[in-house]
Design an enzyme around this catalytic site. Structure first.
Site, short mmCIF file in Angstrom:
data_model
loop_
_atom_site.label_atom_id
_atom_site.label_comp_id
_atom_site.label_asym_id
_atom_site.label_seq_id
_atom_site.Cartn_x
_atom_site.Cartn_y
_atom_site.Cartn_z
N ASP A 9 -12.25 36.74 11.21
CA ASP A 9 -13.55 36.49 11.83
C ASP A 9 -14.17 35.26 11.17
OD1 ASP A 9 -16.01 37.17 13.31
OD2 ASP A 9 -16.78 37.73 11.34
N ASP A 11 -18.17 34.07 11.30
CA ASP A 11 -19.52 34.18 10.76
C ASP A 11 -19.66 35.38 9.83
OD1 ASP A 11 -20.52 31.93 12.25
OD2 ASP A 11 -20.40 33.20 14.03
#
Length: 175
Positions: A9, A11
């Site tokens: 991922d 953020d």
């Protein structure tokens, strides 16, 4: 080799706080670049997978993210540009990005690892395809383990890492 690839991922996992930051303003955590290098050095393919609904609002372009991930050393990037209520098959926790990557790169997702900071998206997407799941404590990670744990109570991470460097070390030890 036990694992074929790692999905990471953006953020809150690679950098930032978990909130949207435009790629021109995004700074990875210092240890993230080292983690990416370590994972690649042990022969793993590395893929970004991220929900970025700001693309659908015109606040960023998919190419901005694709360039960013290429500069960071990722082999490919999977980006959901849709709003959460769009009901697409790619917005995490739906596993569409993972399934597309598996088709395009001939991956067995049960031999892949998902690293993220949100249980209700990253961990559930990983669980849906039988991947090994690592939750990092950066970004939204602490909240995912505490206040928001009930939103993903049907699964558990295989490892809880302080950050992606810690996750990379754990992966190396598993190989």
């Amino acid at each position: 080799m036990k694992y074929q690839a790692v999905f990471m991922d953006r953020d809150g996992t690679i950098g930032g706080t978990g909130h949207f930051i435009h790629p021109k303003d995004f700074t990875p955590y210092p240890f993230s670049l080292e983690a990416i290098s370590l994972l690649k050095s042990i022969g793993l393919r590395l893929f970004a997978f991220t929900n970025q609904h700001r693309i659908s609002r015109g606040e960023a372009q998919a190419d901005d993210f694709i360039q960013e991930f290429a500069q960071l050393g990722f082999d490919d990037a999977y980006i959901c540009p849709h709003e959460p209520d769009h009901h697409c098959d790619c917005h995490k926790p739906a596993p569409g990005m993972l399934l597309r990557a598996a088709r395009e790169h001939e991956l067995d997702l049960t031999k892949c690892i998902v690293i993220g900071d949100v249980g209700s998206t990253d961990m559930l997407a990983g669980a849906a395809v039988g991947a090994t799941k690592i939750l990092v404590r950066t970004g939204w990670g602490e909240g995912a383990l505490g206040k928001f744990r009930d939103s993903w109570s049907e699964t558990a991470p295989d490892y809880i890492a302080n950050n992606v460097w810690d996750a990379a070390i754990w992966i190396k030890e598993q190989i």
